[in-house]
Design a protein around this motif. Structure first.
Motif, PDB file in Angstrom:
ATOM      1  N   VAL A  30      44.184  57.323  30.154  1.00 23.15           N
ATOM      2  CA  VAL A  30      45.217  55.708  30.596  1.00 23.15           C
ATOM      3  C   VAL A  30      45.569  56.614  32.300  1.00 23.15           C
ATOM      4  CG1 VAL A  30      47.312  54.886  30.007  1.00 23.15           C
ATOM      5  CG2 VAL A  30      45.938  55.309  28.642  1.00 23.15           C
ATOM      6  N   ARG A  31      45.691  57.573  32.535  1.00 23.04           N
ATOM      7  CA  ARG A  31      46.167  57.746  33.459  1.00 23.04           C
ATOM      8  C   ARG A  31      45.311  57.667  34.661  1.00 23.04           C
ATOM      9  NH1 ARG A  31      48.033  62.725  31.365  1.00 23.04           N
ATOM     10  NH2 ARG A  31      46.791  63.535  33.071  1.00 23.04           N
ATOM     11  N   ALA A  32      44.288  57.607  34.716  1.00 24.12           N
ATOM     12  CA  ALA A  32      43.043  57.400  35.419  1.00 24.12           C
ATOM     13  C   ALA A  32      42.609  56.057  35.588  1.00 24.12           C
ATOM     14  CB  ALA A  32      41.783  58.341  35.279  1.00 24.12           C
ATOM     15  N   ARG A  33      42.982  55.437  34.749  1.00 21.83           N
ATOM     16  CA  ARG A  33      42.488  53.687  34.509  1.00 21.83           C
ATOM     17  C   ARG A  33      43.896  53.304  35.587  1.00 21.83           C
ATOM     18  NH1 ARG A  33      39.018  51.433  31.959  1.00 21.83           N
ATOM     19  NH2 ARG A  33      38.559  52.582  29.926  1.00 21.83           N
ATOM     20  N   ALA A  34      45.169  53.906  35.124  1.00 22.00           N
ATOM     21  CA  ALA A  34      46.078  53.343  35.955  1.00 22.00           C
ATOM     22  C   ALA A  34      45.998  53.387  36.777  1.00 22.00           C
ATOM     23  CB  ALA A  34      47.360  53.483  35.013  1.00 22.00           C
ATOM     24  N   ALA A  35      45.894  54.583  37.713  1.00 25.48           N
ATOM     25  CA  ALA A  35      45.328  55.372  39.333  1.00 25.48           C
ATOM     26  C   ALA A  35      44.432  54.184  39.967  1.00 25.48           C
ATOM     27  CB  ALA A  35      45.139  56.268  39.533  1.00 25.48           C
ATOM     28  N   ALA A  36      43.078  54.008  38.995  1.00 28.64           N
ATOM     29  CA  ALA A  36      42.338  53.654  39.661  1.00 28.64           C
ATOM     30  C   ALA A  36      42.822  52.028  39.606  1.00 28.64           C
ATOM     31  CB  ALA A  36      40.661  53.420  38.606  1.00 28.64           C
ATOM     32  N   VAL A  37      44.005  51.137  38.926  1.00 27.87           N
ATOM     33  CA  VAL A  37      44.278  50.122  39.417  1.00 27.87           C
ATOM     34  C   VAL A  37      45.265  50.209  40.735  1.00 27.87           C
ATOM     35  CG1 VAL A  37      45.982  48.124  38.851  1.00 27.87           C
ATOM     36  CG2 VAL A  37      43.987  49.024  36.862  1.00 27.87           C
ATOM     37  N   LEU A  38      45.649  50.657  40.447  1.00 32.54           N
ATOM     38  CA  LEU A  38      46.780  51.482  42.018  1.00 32.54           C
ATOM     39  C   LEU A  38      46.052  51.205  43.108  1.00 32.54           C
ATOM     40  CD1 LEU A  38      49.540  53.105  40.415  1.00 32.54           C
ATOM     41  CD2 LEU A  38      50.140  51.464  41.205  1.00 32.54           C
ATOM     42  N   LEU A  39      44.715  51.765  42.808  1.00 27.53           N
ATOM     43  CA  LEU A  39      44.095  52.270  44.713  1.00 27.53           C
ATOM     44  C   LEU A  39      43.075  51.209  44.446  1.00 27.53           C
ATOM     45  CD1 LEU A  39      42.162  55.454  43.383  1.00 27.53           C
ATOM     46  CD2 LEU A  39      44.181  54.676  45.000  1.00 27.53           C
ATOM     47  N   ARG A  40      42.311  49.921  43.682  1.00 23.72           N
ATOM     48  CA  ARG A  40      41.990  48.877  44.122  1.00 23.72           C
ATOM     49  C   ARG A  40      43.597  48.425  44.843  1.00 23.72           C
ATOM     50  NH1 ARG A  40      39.503  44.389  40.293  1.00 23.72           N
ATOM     51  NH2 ARG A  40      41.783  43.612  40.216  1.00 23.72           N
ATOM     52  N   TRP A  85      35.555  49.705  46.417  1.00 24.67           N
ATOM     53  CA  TRP A  85      36.478  48.581  45.985  1.00 24.67           C
ATOM     54  C   TRP A  85      35.751  47.983  44.187  1.00 24.67           C
ATOM     55  CZ3 TRP A  85      36.468  43.619  44.144  1.00 24.67           C
ATOM     56  CH2 TRP A  85      37.447  42.852  43.251  1.00 24.67           C
ATOM     57  N   SER A  86      34.039  47.800  44.360  1.00 23.92           N
ATOM     58  CA  SER A  86      33.669  47.589  43.185  1.00 23.92           C
ATOM     59  C   SER A  86      33.935  48.396  41.683  1.00 23.92           C
ATOM     60  CB  SER A  86      32.320  47.323  43.765  1.00 23.92           C
ATOM     61  OG  SER A  86      31.892  46.194  45.040  1.00 23.92           O
ATOM     62  N   ALA A  87      33.505  49.772  42.762  1.00 23.61           N
ATOM     63  CA  ALA A  87      33.569  50.603  41.328  1.00 23.61           C
ATOM     64  C   ALA A  87      34.707  50.604  41.207  1.00 23.61           C
ATOM     65  CB  ALA A  87      33.331  52.312  42.381  1.00 23.61           C
ATOM     66  N   LEU A  88      35.983  50.712  41.984  1.00 23.20           N
ATOM     67  CA  LEU A  88      37.769  50.603  41.453  1.00 23.20           C
ATOM     68  C   LEU A  88      37.291  49.529  40.288  1.00 23.20           C
ATOM     69  CD1 LEU A  88      39.733  51.978  44.587  1.00 23.20           C
ATOM     70  CD2 LEU A  88      39.568  53.317  41.929  1.00 23.20           C
ATOM     71  N   SER A  89      36.671  48.261  40.717  1.00 26.41           N
ATOM     72  CA  SER A  89      37.619  47.143  39.903  1.00 26.41           C
ATOM     73  C   SER A  89      36.624  47.264  38.449  1.00 26.41           C
ATOM     74  CB  SER A  89      36.671  46.016  40.481  1.00 26.41           C
ATOM     75  OG  SER A  89      36.735  44.762  40.119  1.00 26.41           O
ATOM     76  N   GLY A  90      34.972  47.996  37.997  1.00 29.23           N
ATOM     77  CA  GLY A  90      34.614  48.178  37.145  1.00 29.23           C
ATOM     78  C   GLY A  90      35.640  49.033  36.394  1.00 29.23           C
ATOM     79  N   VAL A  91      36.011  49.309  36.830  1.00 28.77           N
ATOM     80  CA  VAL A  91      36.829  51.168  35.950  1.00 28.77           C
ATOM     81  C   VAL A  91      38.088  50.266  35.409  1.00 28.77           C
ATOM     82  CG1 VAL A  91      38.324  52.864  35.664  1.00 28.77           C
ATOM     83  CG2 VAL A  91      36.086  52.679  37.228  1.00 28.77           C
ATOM     84  N   CYS A  92      38.849  48.962  36.366  1.00 22.83           N
ATOM     85  CA  CYS A  92      40.039  49.060  35.959  1.00 22.83           C
ATOM     86  C   CYS A  92      39.694  47.650  34.496  1.00 22.83           C
ATOM     87  CB  CYS A  92      40.525  47.931  36.932  1.00 22.83           C
ATOM     88  SG  CYS A  92      41.253  48.905  38.403  1.00 22.83           S
ATOM     89  N   HIS A  93      38.407  47.010  33.918  1.00 24.62           N
ATOM     90  CA  HIS A  93      38.507  46.125  33.529  1.00 24.62           C
ATOM     91  C   HIS A  93      38.492  46.974  32.101  1.00 24.62           C
ATOM     92  CE1 HIS A  93      38.665  42.563  36.177  1.00 24.62           C
ATOM     93  NE2 HIS A  93      37.822  43.432  36.871  1.00 24.62           N
ATOM     94  N   HIS A  94      39.035  47.110  30.899  1.00 28.29           N
ATOM     95  CA  HIS A  94      38.284  48.068  30.292  1.00 28.29           C
ATOM     96  C   HIS A  94      38.074  47.063  28.646  1.00 28.29           C
ATOM     97  CE1 HIS A  94      40.126  49.992  26.913  1.00 28.29           C
ATOM     98  NE2 HIS A  94      39.843  49.350  25.748  1.00 28.29           N
TER      99      HIS A  94
END
Length: 168
Positions: A30-40, A85-94
């Protein structure tokens, strides 16, 4: 001037490396996904800031602003920007059947985002970055007429080939 993109990166880093007592409140995925959203969001924010100084209308066109970045920054930076950006976007979508991201993977993306923010800060100004090319109809030194395209005979009896890989 307040640097919102850097603040978002700092918040993402604090999510990836929580304080010793706060680690049990949220799971690492959960922390990693939230961090990915912040990075994007940090990438989006810096790109908006960049385009606001060059062409404010570009801040409304999400895909175009990344595609046009190559004209204002070097090709490698623009390519890495799109890939990150694409890699982070893929991680952001649950997605339910997928495992959550690993914090180490997102930390590597965090380092890449920092590098990209620094690279975009050092991008040349808009006046020197763009080379204007005249439209083909406006070329004054054109002395010959364009060659005519030879007509092709229609195929009779055989269907047109389907697009695909070349034979061989």
């Amino acid at each position: 001037m307040k640097d919102d993109a850097r603040e978002l990166v700092s918040a993402a880093e604090s999510l990836l490396r929580p304080a010793p007592g706060a680690a049990g409140q949220l799971g690492p995925g959960v922390r990693a996904r939230a961090a990915a959203v912040l990075l994007r969001l940090a990438l989006d924010q810096r790109l908006d800031d960049f385009w606001h100084g060059i062409a404010p209308a570009m801040t409304r066109k999400a895909k175009h602003r990344m595609l046009c970045l190559e004209a204002y920054a070097d090709r490698g930076t623009a390519r890495r920007w799109r890939l990150t950006w694409s890699a982070l976007s893929g991680v952001c979508h649950h997605r339910v059947p997928e495992l959550p991201p690993v914090p180490a993977e997102i930390h590597a993306r965090l380092l890449e985002v920092r590098t990209l923010l620094d690279a975009l800060d050092g991008a040349p100004p808009a006046a020197t970055a763009v080379t204007r090319v005249p439209a083909p109809g406006l070329l004054a030194d054109r002395t010959t007429a364009p060659a005519a395209t030879p007509a092709r005979e229609p195929r009779v009896g055989r269907p047109a080939p389907k697009p695909g890989p070349p034979p061989g």
